[in-house]
Design a protein around this motif. Structure first.
Motif, PDB file in Angstrom:
ATOM      1  N   GLU A 125      46.959  50.167  64.218  1.00  0.00           N
ATOM      2  CA  GLU A 125      48.089  49.416  63.636  1.00  0.00           C
ATOM      3  C   GLU A 125      48.381  48.110  64.361  1.00  0.00           C
ATOM      4  O   GLU A 125      48.937  47.181  63.789  1.00  0.00           O
ATOM      5  N   VAL A 152      36.185  38.982  51.962  1.00  0.00           N
ATOM      6  CA  VAL A 152      37.531  38.731  51.403  1.00  0.00           C
ATOM      7  C   VAL A 152      37.502  37.745  50.237  1.00  0.00           C
ATOM      8  O   VAL A 152      38.542  37.494  49.629  1.00  0.00           O
ATOM      9  N   LYS A 156      40.269  33.188  50.071  1.00  0.00           N
ATOM     10  CA  LYS A 156      40.974  33.682  51.262  1.00  0.00           C
ATOM     11  C   LYS A 156      40.211  33.298  52.526  1.00  0.00           C
ATOM     12  O   LYS A 156      40.808  32.979  53.563  1.00  0.00           O
ATOM     13  N   GLN A 170      47.672  45.450  58.350  1.00  0.00           N
ATOM     14  CA  GLN A 170      48.010  45.759  56.963  1.00  0.00           C
ATOM     15  C   GLN A 170      47.534  44.646  56.025  1.00  0.00           C
ATOM     16  O   GLN A 170      46.991  44.913  54.950  1.00  0.00           O
ATOM     17  N   THR A 171      47.708  43.395  56.461  1.00  0.00           N
ATOM     18  CA  THR A 171      47.236  42.274  55.645  1.00  0.00           C
ATOM     19  C   THR A 171      45.715  42.300  55.534  1.00  0.00           C
ATOM     20  O   THR A 171      45.153  42.073  54.447  1.00  0.00           O
ATOM     21  N   LEU A 173      43.881  44.856  55.625  1.00  0.00           N
ATOM     22  CA  LEU A 173      43.549  45.942  54.693  1.00  0.00           C
ATOM     23  C   LEU A 173      43.717  45.451  53.254  1.00  0.00           C
ATOM     24  O   LEU A 173      42.847  45.662  52.403  1.00  0.00           O
ATOM     25  N   ASN A 174      44.828  44.764  52.992  1.00  0.00           N
ATOM     26  CA  ASN A 174      45.079  44.252  51.638  1.00  0.00           C
ATOM     27  C   ASN A 174      44.007  43.244  51.210  1.00  0.00           C
ATOM     28  O   ASN A 174      43.653  43.173  50.031  1.00  0.00           O
ATOM     29  N   PHE A 175      43.492  42.478  52.171  1.00  0.00           N
ATOM     30  CA  PHE A 175      42.460  41.472  51.872  1.00  0.00           C
ATOM     31  C   PHE A 175      41.077  42.098  51.664  1.00  0.00           C
ATOM     32  O   PHE A 175      40.150  41.428  51.244  1.00  0.00           O
ATOM     33  N   GLY A 176      40.927  43.368  52.052  1.00  0.00           N
ATOM     34  CA  GLY A 176      39.600  44.000  51.966  1.00  0.00           C
ATOM     35  C   GLY A 176      38.736  43.712  53.184  1.00  0.00           C
ATOM     36  O   GLY A 176      37.539  43.993  53.179  1.00  0.00           O
ATOM     37  N   ASN A 179      38.573  48.756  56.245  1.00  0.00           N
ATOM     38  CA  ASN A 179      38.595  49.932  55.354  1.00  0.00           C
ATOM     39  C   ASN A 179      39.843  50.778  55.528  1.00  0.00           C
ATOM     40  O   ASN A 179      40.343  51.349  54.559  1.00  0.00           O
ATOM     41  N   TYR A 180      40.339  50.905  56.761  1.00  0.00           N
ATOM     42  CA  TYR A 180      41.499  51.762  57.036  1.00  0.00           C
ATOM     43  C   TYR A 180      42.338  51.176  58.174  1.00  0.00           C
ATOM     44  O   TYR A 180      41.808  50.501  59.056  1.00  0.00           O
TER      45      TYR A 180
END
Ligand code: COA
Length: 258
Positions: A125, A152, A156, A170-171, A173-176, A179-180
């Protein structure tokens, strides 16, 4: 054996930890060379079926190429630094066994490029990602302009590369980009959980998947042809006979990698 890495093989997993915690695991020439040697050593090693790469400590995966080291490089040395770095990361990308980056903190510049060369990325995190090279009056040299766009998308990637923005897990993750995202204490366990799933599959199929997906990004190779040829070859393999027979006999397959 290694000066800048801690390595260990346990339960068929090769753990590589960049061990320059006081420098936030910054990647100097020696570290990159040792990573390459370590990864290449697994290619034909039957006691290893997967690799996890992480950084020592709780703060950084790798905070970039070692600025102190390359600050005094000339054009020739800079070109060699980039070419050698590309080769290291290609050795990871083309590794016939799955390589997972366990990103335990800063993954900046060369650190993010190292993570992007791995097949799968799991972050804690507190992880932070970015390509801050333009702040130093330079550009990424370890394929950051290439792999970031692959992961991405061009828009981006251009934004991150030009703004030098640092993004949180977290960002990312949202961008790809990853993976986790998991709590730091679960980071290695999450990587091991993914490896456990992959381990039960045919090693032949896993290395073929890696080659075929990589082929998509190789300009000199037609990825579709690569898949057709690789697919066809499976019909002459013991793993294919075992996998299909096990399905028809309603039992779990026991793959040998032949
Ligand atoms: N190269 C060389 N040394 C680095 C480094 C890098 N890329 N990143 C961090 N370090 C060193 C620092 O110089 C410092 O060494 P020192 O204690 O001997 O002075 C040590 O690691 C700790 O870093 P520090 O900057 O004090 O930690 P911080 O928590 O204040 O800041 C960062 C963390 C990651 C924001 C900051 O270190 C940073 O910006 N690093 C460079 C990131 C970068 O530009 N990477 C791309 C390089 S191409």
């Amino acid at each position: 054996m290694y000066q800048t890495l801690l390595t260990e093989v346990k339960n068929l997993i090769f753990y590589i930890s960049i061990n320059r915690e006081s420098k936030l695991n910054a990647l100097n020439i020696q570290t990159l060379s040792e990573i390459k040697t370590a990864v290449l050593s697994t290619y034909d090693d039957h006691s290893v079926s997967a690799i996890i790469i992480t950084g020592s400590g709780k703060k950084a995966f790798a905070a970039g190429a070692d600025i102190e080291e390359f600050a005094k490089f000339n054009v020739e040395e800079g070109t060699r630094m980039s070419a050698d770095g590309h080769a290291v990361l290609r050795a990871i990308e083309n590794c016939p066994k799955p390589v997972i980056a366990a990103i335990n903190g800063f993954a900046l510049g060369g650190g993010n490029e190292l993570a992007m060369s791995c097949h799968i990325r799991v972050a804690s995190e507190n992880a932070k990602f970015g390509q801050p090279e333009v702040n130093l009056g330079i550009i990424p040299g370890y394929a950051g302009t290439q792999r970031l766009a692959q992961l991405v998308g061009k828009g981006k990637a251009l934004e991150l590369l030009m703004t030098a923005d640092i993004i949180d897990a977290q960002t990312a993750l949202n961008f790809g980009l990853i993976n986790y995202v998991v709590p730091q204490e679960n980071l290695i366990a999450k990587c091991e959980e993914i490896i456990e799933k992959i381990k039960s599959k045919s090693p032949l199929a896993i290395s073929s998947i890696i080659r075929c997906v990589n082929a998509h990004y190789e300009k000199k190779i037609d990825g579709n042809n690569a898949e057709i040829n690789e697919f066809g070859n499976f019909f002459g393999s013991e793993d294919f006979v075992e996998g299909t027979t096990a399905f028809l006999e309603r039992r779990k397959a026991n793959f040998k990698g032949h």
